[in-house]
Enzyme design. Structure first.
Site, PDB file in Angstrom:
ATOM      1  N   ARG A  60       0.795  -1.253   0.000  1.00 11.43           N
ATOM      2  CA  ARG A  60       0.000   0.000   0.000  1.00 11.43           C
ATOM      3  C   ARG A  60       0.817   1.288   0.000  1.00 11.43           C
ATOM      4  O   ARG A  60       0.262   2.356   0.296  1.00 11.43           O
ATOM      5  CB  ARG A  60      -0.930   0.046   1.224  1.00 11.43           C
ATOM      6  CG  ARG A  60      -1.788  -1.177   1.453  1.00 11.43           C
ATOM      7  CD  ARG A  60      -2.799  -1.344   0.370  1.00 11.43           C
ATOM      8  NE  ARG A  60      -3.837  -2.307   0.731  1.00 11.43           N
ATOM      9  CZ  ARG A  60      -4.517  -3.002  -0.174  1.00 11.43           C
ATOM     10  NH1 ARG A  60      -4.279  -2.862  -1.464  1.00 11.43           N
ATOM     11  NH2 ARG A  60      -5.447  -3.838   0.217  1.00 11.43           N
ATOM     12  N   ASN A  90      -0.980  -2.176  -7.347  1.00  9.79           N
ATOM     13  CA  ASN A  90      -2.163  -1.296  -7.240  1.00  9.79           C
ATOM     14  C   ASN A  90      -2.047  -0.311  -6.073  1.00  9.79           C
ATOM     15  O   ASN A  90      -2.861  -0.282  -5.162  1.00  9.79           O
ATOM     16  CB  ASN A  90      -3.460  -2.113  -7.152  1.00  9.79           C
ATOM     17  CG  ASN A  90      -3.484  -3.108  -6.017  1.00  9.79           C
ATOM     18  OD1 ASN A  90      -2.444  -3.542  -5.520  1.00  9.79           O
ATOM     19  ND2 ASN A  90      -4.663  -3.478  -5.575  1.00  9.79           N
ATOM     20  N   LYS A 140       1.570  -7.610 -13.874  1.00  9.38           N
ATOM     21  CA  LYS A 140       0.309  -8.090 -13.300  1.00  9.38           C
ATOM     22  C   LYS A 140      -0.857  -7.453 -14.041  1.00  9.38           C
ATOM     23  O   LYS A 140      -0.878  -6.234 -14.259  1.00  9.38           O
ATOM     24  CB  LYS A 140       0.268  -7.677 -11.818  1.00  9.38           C
ATOM     25  CG  LYS A 140      -1.074  -7.838 -11.116  1.00  9.38           C
ATOM     26  CD  LYS A 140      -1.248  -9.243 -10.570  1.00  9.38           C
ATOM     27  CE  LYS A 140      -2.620  -9.470  -9.952  1.00  9.38           C
ATOM     28  NZ  LYS A 140      -2.704  -9.126  -8.549  1.00  9.38           N
ATOM     29  N   HIS A 184      -4.856 -11.695 -12.106  1.00  6.73           N
ATOM     30  CA  HIS A 184      -6.039 -11.825 -11.264  1.00  6.73           C
ATOM     31  C   HIS A 184      -7.148 -12.284 -12.201  1.00  6.73           C
ATOM     32  O   HIS A 184      -7.587 -11.522 -13.061  1.00  6.73           O
ATOM     33  CB  HIS A 184      -6.375 -10.477 -10.615  1.00  6.73           C
ATOM     34  CG  HIS A 184      -7.629 -10.519  -9.801  1.00  6.73           C
ATOM     35  ND1 HIS A 184      -7.654 -10.219  -8.454  1.00  6.73           N
ATOM     36  CD2 HIS A 184      -8.913 -10.827 -10.124  1.00  6.73           C
ATOM     37  CE1 HIS A 184      -8.894 -10.341  -8.001  1.00  6.73           C
ATOM     38  NE2 HIS A 184      -9.682 -10.696  -8.997  1.00  6.73           N
ATOM     39  N   ASP A 309      -1.690 -13.021  -0.463  1.00  8.86           N
ATOM     40  CA  ASP A 309      -2.529 -11.895  -0.898  1.00  8.86           C
ATOM     41  C   ASP A 309      -2.821 -10.979   0.297  1.00  8.86           C
ATOM     42  O   ASP A 309      -3.966 -10.567   0.513  1.00  8.86           O
ATOM     43  CB  ASP A 309      -3.827 -12.377  -1.565  1.00  8.86           C
ATOM     44  CG  ASP A 309      -4.496 -11.272  -2.376  1.00  8.86           C
ATOM     45  OD1 ASP A 309      -3.975 -10.135  -2.395  1.00  8.86           O
ATOM     46  OD2 ASP A 309      -5.555 -11.549  -2.972  1.00  8.86           O
ATOM     47  N   HIS A 313      -6.745  -3.363   4.894  1.00 12.47           N
ATOM     48  CA  HIS A 313      -7.576  -2.147   4.834  1.00 12.47           C
ATOM     49  C   HIS A 313      -7.819  -1.697   6.270  1.00 12.47           C
ATOM     50  O   HIS A 313      -7.549  -2.449   7.207  1.00 12.47           O
ATOM     51  CB  HIS A 313      -8.914  -2.449   4.157  1.00 12.47           C
ATOM     52  CG  HIS A 313      -8.777  -2.885   2.737  1.00 12.47           C
ATOM     53  ND1 HIS A 313      -8.482  -2.027   1.715  1.00 12.47           N
ATOM     54  CD2 HIS A 313      -8.879  -4.120   2.164  1.00 12.47           C
ATOM     55  CE1 HIS A 313      -8.408  -2.695   0.565  1.00 12.47           C
ATOM     56  NE2 HIS A 313      -8.637  -3.968   0.820  1.00 12.47           N
TER      57      HIS A 313
HETATM   58  O1  DOR Z   1      -9.441  -8.869  -2.293  1.00 10.46           O
HETATM   59  C1  DOR Z   1      -8.603  -8.295  -2.965  1.00 10.46           C
HETATM   60  N1  DOR Z   1      -7.957  -7.223  -2.497  1.00 10.46           N
HETATM   61  N2  DOR Z   1      -8.339  -8.736  -4.192  1.00 10.46           N
HETATM   62  C2  DOR Z   1      -7.559  -8.028  -5.041  1.00 10.46           C
HETATM   63  O2  DOR Z   1      -7.335  -8.483  -6.135  1.00 10.46           O
HETATM   64  C3  DOR Z   1      -7.002  -6.741  -4.643  1.00 10.46           C
HETATM   65  C4  DOR Z   1      -6.842  -6.687  -3.196  1.00 10.46           C
HETATM   66  C5  DOR Z   1      -6.535  -5.307  -2.693  1.00 10.46           C
HETATM   67  O3  DOR Z   1      -5.643  -4.673  -3.251  1.00 10.46           O
HETATM   68  O4  DOR Z   1      -7.152  -4.892  -1.727  1.00 10.46           O
HETATM   69 ZN    ZN Z   2      -3.819  -9.251  -4.404  1.00  5.32          ZN
HETATM   70 ZN    ZN Z   3      -6.051 -10.308  -7.106  1.00  3.45          ZN
END
Ligand code: DOR
Ligand code: ZN
Ligand code: ZN
Length: 441
Positions: A60, A90, A140, A184, A309, A313
């Site tokens: 993040r 991302n 990605k 993804h 993964d 948040h």
């Molecule tokens: O649940 C998810 N959160 N899937 C994703 O592909 C992205 C990820 C995120 O960046 O929060």
């Molecule tokens: Zn991810």
């Molecule tokens: Zn993903």
């Protein structure tokens, strides 16, 4: 005289006691008797594994540091037994230009306590060559937001001969392998269509599984496999959640398609029932599936790697209604105790753990010198205490995200020390400062 010796280590599968000698961050010998050394750490017969490699984390940083940053995220990694992480693109800005890539590299070099690589994403296929020179772990593509047309352009560009010519000179030792494509896999049209219709049905978290149904993954995986075959280029499928998609991947592989499959701990251990129990804290993409469709630890022989993964948040964001709450589960600090518990119960082995969390991530993402305990390799280790019992408690996470759908799980087996290139970065839950290295640098 070597720098450091780890005494009384047990290396699975044979569990013979040995000493590991370390010099300049590398393993120099593994012997019954320790050589003369400046410093020793007596591990008292505990199991020593290669440091874990997580090929799928979201740190993040930059841009979303209210959720996590390279310091807190890498501290979570160290606490969880990880010595290397590969970060997803991302962030804000997206890691999709050479400039954004360099900027993130600088931040990670400054803050990360574990070693790291960075995945890139693509906005302009014309920039793929320039980004490739900076050595991303992969390109990605999120198929839930990118259609097959732009995906095809990425395959065309990344796999192209022209790009190969632009690599180093043919005889150069530096000639690097091309970064692979990681995906993804959820079909954009199906997820948009089903989300729209499910939004009319209320706000109960358990309806989320139907907003992004299994067929969305199956369709996306089929397209991905078709492209991998057509362009004869390797593709890594992130977080496979359904047995059907896994079956398609393994069938394609048996016909020569270069494809690898990743599974998350939450898809392996949980199912859609947890959306009812934990609400949006269990909301993730792809969603947790019902028991008929869900993958489980019985499928691990067909899976190449476990990636957490780790997608943190804030609780505040997660407390919104199901359609506004972001998806994602933090995973760095829960996967090892979950797997060690299975090993203690005889359902998994250390060999499987090492294959899924050390060796294969190193092989698939071309990480030299990591993933194995051998002379000449980086001195990256996680020491585990197989007798330590506890309960998963998110309040204790080093991550900024203090929630988990694994909260309350009883576990037996725990990381008690993490070592990155000979430096102790975690001892008994305490994390120490360290300068992580860019693994492709
Ligand atoms: O649940 C998810 N959160 N899937 C994703 O592909 C992205 C990820 C995120 O960046 O929060
Ligand atoms: Zn991810
Ligand atoms: Zn993903």
């Amino acid at each position: 005289m070597v720098d450091l010796c780890l005494l009384n280590c047990k290396l699975p599968p044979k569990n013979i006691e040995c000493s590991i000698a370390i010099e300049n961050g590398k393993i120099v010998s593994i012997n019954k008797i320790a050589p003369k050394c400046d410093e020793t750490i007596d591990l008292e017969g505990k199991i020593v594994l290669p440091g874990l490699i997580d090929a799928h984390v979201h740190m993040r940083d930059p841009g979303l540091t209210h959720k996590e940053n390279w310091k807190t995220g890498s501290m979570a990694a160290a606490a969880g037994g990880f010595t290397t992480v590969l970060d997803m693109p991302n962030t804000i800005p997206e890691t999709n230009t050479p400039r954004a890539f360099r900027e993130k590299l600088e931040i990670a070099r400054e803050k990360s306590v574990v070693d790291f690589g960075l995945h890139a994403s693509v906005e302009d296929p014309g920039e793929i060559q320039a980004i490739s020179k900076l050595k991303p772990a992969s390109f990605k593509v999120f198929m839930d937001t990118v259609g097959n047309g732009p995906l095809m352009e990425v395959f065309r560009e990344v796999s192209s001969e022209i790009y190969e010519d632009h690599n180093e000179t043919p005889n150069s030792k530096l000639k690097s392998k091309k970064p692979l494509i990681s995906l993804h896999c959820e079909d954009k049209n199906i997820t948009a269509h089903c989300t729209k219709s499910m939004m009319l049905k209320g706000e109960k978290p358990e309806i989320y599984a139907d907003a992004r149904p299994s067929i969305a993954e199956v369709v996306a995986v089929s397209s991905a496999l078709a492209m991998a075959e057509y362009f004869n280029f390797p593709v890594h499928v992130c977080h496979v959640s359904t047995r059907k998609a896994l079956e398609l991947i393994n069938r394609a592989r048996s016909h020569g398609c270069k494809v690898t499959a990743e599974a998350t701990p939450h898809h392996l251990f949980l199912d859609s029932g947890y959306l009812r129990k934990f609400g949006n804290l269990a909301k993730t993409n792809p969603p947790l599936r019902n028991r008929e469709n869900n993958i489980s630890i019985d499928d691990l022989p067909k899976i190449d790697i476990i990636g957490t993964d780790h997608a943190p948040h804030t609780i505040h964001e997660k407390k919104q209604n199901v359609w506004n709450a972001p998806s994602g589960i933090p995973g760095l600090e829960t996967v090892l105790p979950l797997i060690l518990t299975e090993i203690n119960q005889g359902r998994l082995s250390f060999s499987q753990l090492e294959r899924l969390l050390c060796q294969n991530p190193a092989k698939i993402f071309n990480i030299e010198n990591k993933g194995f305990i051998k002379e000449g390799m980086d001195a990256d280790f996680v020491v585990v205490d197989m007798k330590k019992e506890g309960v998963i408690n998110p309040d204790k996470f080093h991550s900024k995200a203090h929630y988990s759908p694994f909260e309350g799980f009883k576990v037996k087996g725990k990381a008690v020390m993490t070592i990155v290139r000979g430096n102790v970065v975690m001892d008994d839950d305490e994390v120490f400062p360290n300068k992580g290295h860019f693994i492709y640098g």
